[in-house]
Structures are given as C-alpha cells and as structure tokens.
Design an enzyme around this catalytic site. Sequence first.
Site, short mmCIF file in Angstrom:
data_model
loop_
_atom_site.label_atom_id
_atom_site.label_comp_id
_atom_site.label_asym_id
_atom_site.label_seq_id
_atom_site.Cartn_x
_atom_site.Cartn_y
_atom_site.Cartn_z
N GLN A 96 5.18 14.77 31.73
CA GLN A 96 4.28 14.60 32.86
C GLN A 96 4.55 13.29 33.59
O GLN A 96 5.19 12.38 33.04
CB GLN A 96 2.82 14.62 32.39
CG GLN A 96 2.39 15.92 31.72
CD GLN A 96 0.92 15.94 31.40
OE1 GLN A 96 0.07 15.81 32.30
NE2 GLN A 96 0.58 16.10 30.13
N HIS A 150 7.82 2.41 30.67
CA HIS A 150 7.18 1.32 31.38
C HIS A 150 8.24 0.60 32.21
O HIS A 150 9.25 0.13 31.66
CB HIS A 150 6.52 0.34 30.42
CG HIS A 150 5.20 0.82 29.91
ND1 HIS A 150 4.47 0.13 28.94
CD2 HIS A 150 4.45 1.89 30.24
CE1 HIS A 150 3.34 0.79 28.70
NE2 HIS A 150 3.31 1.85 29.47
N ARG A 192 0.81 -1.22 0.00
CA ARG A 192 0.00 0.00 0.00
C ARG A 192 0.84 1.27 0.00
O ARG A 192 0.34 2.35 -0.32
CB ARG A 192 -0.92 0.01 1.22
CG ARG A 192 -2.18 -0.83 1.04
CD ARG A 192 -2.93 -0.97 2.34
NE ARG A 192 -3.20 0.31 2.99
CZ ARG A 192 -4.27 1.07 2.74
NH1 ARG A 192 -5.15 0.71 1.83
NH2 ARG A 192 -4.46 2.19 3.41
N TYR A 201 -10.52 0.69 9.92
CA TYR A 201 -10.12 -0.67 10.27
C TYR A 201 -9.33 -0.69 11.58
O TYR A 201 -9.51 -1.58 12.42
CB TYR A 201 -9.28 -1.26 9.14
CG TYR A 201 -8.98 -2.74 9.31
CD1 TYR A 201 -9.87 -3.70 8.84
CD2 TYR A 201 -7.81 -3.17 9.94
CE1 TYR A 201 -9.62 -5.05 9.00
CE2 TYR A 201 -7.54 -4.53 10.10
CZ TYR A 201 -8.45 -5.46 9.63
OH TYR A 201 -8.19 -6.80 9.79
N GLU A 202 -8.45 0.32 11.77
CA GLU A 202 -7.63 0.36 12.99
C GLU A 202 -8.50 0.48 14.24
O GLU A 202 -8.20 -0.11 15.28
CB GLU A 202 -6.64 1.52 12.95
CG GLU A 202 -5.50 1.32 11.97
CD GLU A 202 -5.74 2.02 10.65
OE1 GLU A 202 -4.77 2.23 9.92
OE2 GLU A 202 -6.91 2.35 10.36
N LYS A 230 2.86 2.12 -2.04
CA LYS A 230 3.06 2.57 -3.43
C LYS A 230 1.87 3.37 -3.95
O LYS A 230 1.92 3.94 -5.03
CB LYS A 230 3.29 1.37 -4.34
CG LYS A 230 4.48 0.49 -3.95
CD LYS A 230 4.61 -0.70 -4.88
CE LYS A 230 5.82 -1.55 -4.53
NZ LYS A 230 5.67 -2.24 -3.24
N ARG A 231 0.77 3.44 -3.16
CA ARG A 231 -0.42 4.12 -3.67
C ARG A 231 -0.25 5.64 -3.63
O ARG A 231 0.49 6.16 -2.79
CB ARG A 231 -1.65 3.71 -2.86
CG ARG A 231 -1.77 4.34 -1.49
CD ARG A 231 -2.86 3.66 -0.67
NE ARG A 231 -3.24 4.41 0.51
CZ ARG A 231 -2.58 4.42 1.65
NH1 ARG A 231 -1.45 3.74 1.74
NH2 ARG A 231 -3.02 5.12 2.68
N CYS A 239 3.86 32.45 28.46
CA CYS A 239 3.89 31.00 28.69
C CYS A 239 3.72 30.69 30.17
O CYS A 239 4.44 31.23 31.02
CB CYS A 239 5.21 30.42 28.18
SG CYS A 239 5.47 28.68 28.60
N CYS A 288 -0.55 18.44 22.69
CA CYS A 288 0.19 19.18 23.71
C CYS A 288 -0.38 20.60 23.82
O CYS A 288 -0.46 21.32 22.83
CB CYS A 288 1.67 19.23 23.35
SG CYS A 288 2.69 20.02 24.60
N ASP A 306 -1.97 21.75 37.56
CA ASP A 306 -3.06 22.62 37.98
C ASP A 306 -4.42 22.04 37.59
O ASP A 306 -5.46 22.48 38.12
CB ASP A 306 -2.88 24.02 37.37
CG ASP A 306 -1.58 24.67 37.82
OD1 ASP A 306 -1.18 24.46 38.98
OD2 ASP A 306 -0.95 25.38 37.01
#
Length: 353
Positions: free
Chosen positions: A176, A289, A36, A324-325, A38-39, A60, A168, A86
């Site tokens: 965080q 993790h 895919r 699909y995902e 190549k599409r 900021c 973000c 906060d």
Amino acid sequence: MSDQSKPSDTTFNPSDHSHRRHNPLSGEWVLVSPHRSKRPWLGQEEAPTPLQTTPYDPKCYLCAGNTRINGIENPQYENTFVFTNDFAAVEQQMRESTACEHALLQHTPVAGTSRVICFSPDHSKTLPQLPQTEIVKVIECWQAQLNELSQQWDWVQIFENKGAAMGCSNPHPHGQIWATDTLPTEAIKADANLRRYYEQHQRNLLLDYATLELEQQERVVDQNEHWLVVVPYWACWPFELLLLPLQPVKHLNQLNHAQTDSLASIMKSCLTRYDNLFNCSFPYSMGWHGQAFNRGNQDHWQLHAHFYPPLLRSASVKKHMVGYEMLAEPQRDITPEQAAQRLRDCSTKHYAA
C-alpha cells in the site's frame, strides 16, 4: 586460568546479561534480556502462514479480471497494478475543522490518498518468490508513485503487511501507499533525530551507521555494492531488519538503474532468508522511510526500509508486544547479533523452489 584471571560475577556480557539499547532514529530505548531465551516456552502458538499454490483465485478481489467489492473490474494486468483503496484511510478533500474545545481535546483535519499495489497477477507468489526482474517492476512502480504523489503530498508512506498474522485482509501479494499532507508520528521522530545528528556532526546518521556495521560485521545479514541489510543494534522485533543504501539517497525515486537492480537482488535474498528461517511464508510489516517533500533542505535524510516480523521461535510461535512493552518500553530476548547469525545461516535459495 587462575582465579585472579577469571571474570567476576559483575563482568558484563551483552550476550548473556540484561541491558538497554538506544535507537538513534526514534530516540527511544529497548530492553534486551538474552538470559530469558533459555526459559521454557508455554505461550501461544499460532498456525503458520502456508504458501499459496494457486496462481489465480476467482474469489480474490485483487486478481486480474476480477470484480472488487465496489463493482469495479480489475484490468488484465501483467505486472503491477495500482488503484485507489476502496476503503481509503484518508480522504483527498480537506474538511474544515471547528475550534478545539480544550487544550486536552485537540484534533486537526488530515487530507491524503491511500492506494493499493498488486505486486503481480500471480496470486501465489510473494516478493521472495518472484523473479528478480519482477521485483524490479515493483520498485519501479514505487518510484513512479513517489514521482506523482510527492507533487501534492508532504509524506508518502510505502508499506506492506504480509500474512494474516500482520492483519493482512487479502492473501494476494500486495502493498500500500498512504500519502498525507502532514508528517506522521514516526516520521516526525526520525526527521528530528536525523536533523539533530546532521547539525551536530555535519554527516548523515544512517551513512555513519552503515559504515560502523560494515566495520563490525556482527549484525550484517546481506550486502552488495549498493545496499546493506542488518538486524539493527536497537532492534525491537526478534528478526527485525534495516535495509540501507550505501550511497547518499533521499528516496526511492532517486535511485539509478544499477541501484534499483541491486535493491531487487538484496530484497529477494533477505526475504528468502526470512521464509527459510522457519520454512514458512514469513509474515512481516515493512515500510520505506525517505525524505519529506515540499519542506526545503532535506540533506539530513537517508532512505531506509524497516522490516518488522513477529515470529520468535518457530513458524507457530509469535512475539507479542504486551505488558511491559505496552506500559514501559519494548523488550527482546535473543540479541540482534544472535538473530543476524541465524539469518545469515539461512540459504538464499527458497525452500519451496
């Protein structure tokens, strides 16, 4: 080559033909569809995330000396700065819960804390643009937070959402930490699969996987004495990365000085490759993790970090998990091996340096 020696139409080639790959950490599968790629592309293009150029922004909320929305003034910090979010996602006070009305309508209280870590007072410098010595300070901050939070909470999730494309809400480089009194869903899956492998083989799944990747060298992006960075065999995102220690380590606060220094080095290297891939401030969500705390023997655990970037073809074309995902399983076009080669080909000197 004779006709008899030519591969038939049914010969499988993972670089060209659709197949599924198994993720041993989550127990889930990903559909790989290399043909895919190549599409022609007629999908959504988004504005690339520009590099910040101003070291201080008076508007900021995260810059040193500025006042946050709750009226609290930030100190004139010189390296990292940590404060309780906060708008924390979890509360430290445990609430009493009423009984569930139905088996299909279950809920349970959760307690914890959410903190923000400003990586540096410089508003314009993301992690790959910081000197290695300042990345070490970020890692040491993670370690100190782990030492503190693990005394009270079972799970400590360190993460960073980089760039507006990842939701973000503030461009000042920051990450965080959310700590909770129970394991979240992704941790439960990883814990179960790491434990199952350890009980079956009496070895650590991720250490075995690191050995395999070092032998094959097909998906390796960076490596040094203590660390390995690969596009994992089961990657869902186009340029996903998995960062692994090469020695047994259960969490960041167990690293010695040499391992910490080399972690800063390899992080700067691989994140610079990210920015250089499309000459932009490369967006991603990343997180560490490591072992759960206060839960007995954790020999099945091995520290690792995931990097999930959305960019697909350029600084303006993003991969979306849709259709699909969302309804079946994740799918990718370019293979992890192709993605690793493209990242290896990128310089480790930042394009804006």
